[in-house]
Design a protein around this motif. Structure first.
Motif, PDB file in Angstrom:
ATOM      1  N   VAL A  21       0.849  -1.185   0.000  1.00  0.00           N
ATOM      2  CA  VAL A  21       0.000   0.000   0.000  1.00  0.00           C
ATOM      3  C   VAL A  21       0.888   1.239   0.000  1.00  0.00           C
ATOM      4  O   VAL A  21       1.811   1.358   0.807  1.00  0.00           O
ATOM      5  CB  VAL A  21      -0.911   0.023   1.244  1.00  0.00           C
ATOM      6  N   ARG A  23       0.203   5.262   0.105  1.00  0.00           N
ATOM      7  CA  ARG A  23      -0.767   6.354   0.163  1.00  0.00           C
ATOM      8  C   ARG A  23      -0.089   7.632  -0.296  1.00  0.00           C
ATOM      9  O   ARG A  23       1.043   7.932   0.083  1.00  0.00           O
ATOM     10  CB  ARG A  23      -1.317   6.531   1.569  1.00  0.00           C
ATOM     11  N   TYR A  24      -0.795   8.368  -1.106  1.00  0.00           N
ATOM     12  CA  TYR A  24      -0.272   9.613  -1.645  1.00  0.00           C
ATOM     13  C   TYR A  24       0.234  10.532  -0.537  1.00  0.00           C
ATOM     14  O   TYR A  24       1.325  11.088  -0.620  1.00  0.00           O
ATOM     15  CB  TYR A  24      -1.359  10.316  -2.477  1.00  0.00           C
ATOM     16  N   GLU A  25      -0.563  10.687   0.507  1.00  0.00           N
ATOM     17  CA  GLU A  25      -0.193  11.607   1.591  1.00  0.00           C
ATOM     18  C   GLU A  25       1.129  11.207   2.234  1.00  0.00           C
ATOM     19  O   GLU A  25       1.973  12.056   2.529  1.00  0.00           O
ATOM     20  CB  GLU A  25      -1.292  11.653   2.665  1.00  0.00           C
ATOM     21  N   THR A  26       1.316   9.925   2.482  1.00  0.00           N
ATOM     22  CA  THR A  26       2.544   9.452   3.111  1.00  0.00           C
ATOM     23  C   THR A  26       3.738   9.697   2.196  1.00  0.00           C
ATOM     24  O   THR A  26       4.784  10.172   2.641  1.00  0.00           O
ATOM     25  CB  THR A  26       2.442   7.954   3.446  1.00  0.00           C
ATOM     26  N   LEU A 105      -9.566   2.489   4.441  1.00  0.00           N
ATOM     27  CA  LEU A 105      -8.404   3.148   3.853  1.00  0.00           C
ATOM     28  C   LEU A 105      -7.562   3.905   4.876  1.00  0.00           C
ATOM     29  O   LEU A 105      -6.519   4.444   4.536  1.00  0.00           O
ATOM     30  CB  LEU A 105      -8.869   4.120   2.756  1.00  0.00           C
ATOM     31  N   TYR A 107      -8.563   6.633   6.495  1.00  0.00           N
ATOM     32  CA  TYR A 107      -8.849   8.067   6.478  1.00  0.00           C
ATOM     33  C   TYR A 107      -9.848   8.425   7.570  1.00  0.00           C
ATOM     34  O   TYR A 107     -10.553   7.566   8.084  1.00  0.00           O
ATOM     35  CB  TYR A 107      -9.395   8.486   5.113  1.00  0.00           C
ATOM     36  N   PHE A 122      -5.688  11.408   7.898  1.00  0.00           N
ATOM     37  CA  PHE A 122      -5.463   9.967   7.863  1.00  0.00           C
ATOM     38  C   PHE A 122      -4.673   9.543   9.080  1.00  0.00           C
ATOM     39  O   PHE A 122      -3.920  10.304   9.659  1.00  0.00           O
ATOM     40  CB  PHE A 122      -4.780   9.514   6.575  1.00  0.00           C
TER      41      PHE A 122
END
Length: 128
Positions: A21, A23-26, A105, A107, A122
């Motif tokens: 996985v 995640r864009y934010e991470t 997810l 969030y 998140f």
């Protein structure tokens, strides 16, 4: 989005340990540590040259006007930029449409206590 999550769950089930996985934010907020994590996952050594390339992408000399561009002056501000441009009403509409998917997810709703206290949508400790 629901079908994407269903497909991910199938891949996760049928190929344990072979699906990662991201995640864009991470990736935007912690680009080097996320790159290290991904390189380790695929069994490749992250070189100094690779780290320099990541650094160049996330700390570019300019911000691109292309929303899908990866080069930014500071990638860590990008994940939440949209919140500044949206009204509270439109954010509540987004929350209403997506809220059922949030737990799967990692969030959080905009009105969650964690978001209000930490400014993050998140859960950084979330693992699917």
């Amino acid at each position: 989005m629901t079908s994407d999550l269903e497909h991910f769950n199938l891949l996760w089930k049928h190929f344990p340990g072979q699906v990662k996985v991201v995640r864009y934010e991470t990736a935007a907020m912690h680009p080097l540590s996320e790159a290290r994590r991904l390189y380790e996952f695929i069994g490749v050594v992250l070189t100094v040259s690779d780290m320099a390339r990541v650094f160049k992408e996330v700390f570019a000399k300019y911000d691109s006007s292309d929303p899908y561009e990866t080069k930014h002056r500071n990638s860590s501000v990008i994940p939440y930029r949209w919140l500044r441009n949206e009204t509270r009403q439109s954010i509540r509409l987004i929350d209403g449409e997506c809220r059922d998917l949030y737990p799967s997810l990692g969030y959080l709703a905009v009105d969650s206590k964690y978001y209000l206290a930490n400014g993050s949508l998140f859960n950084e400790t979330f693992v699917p």
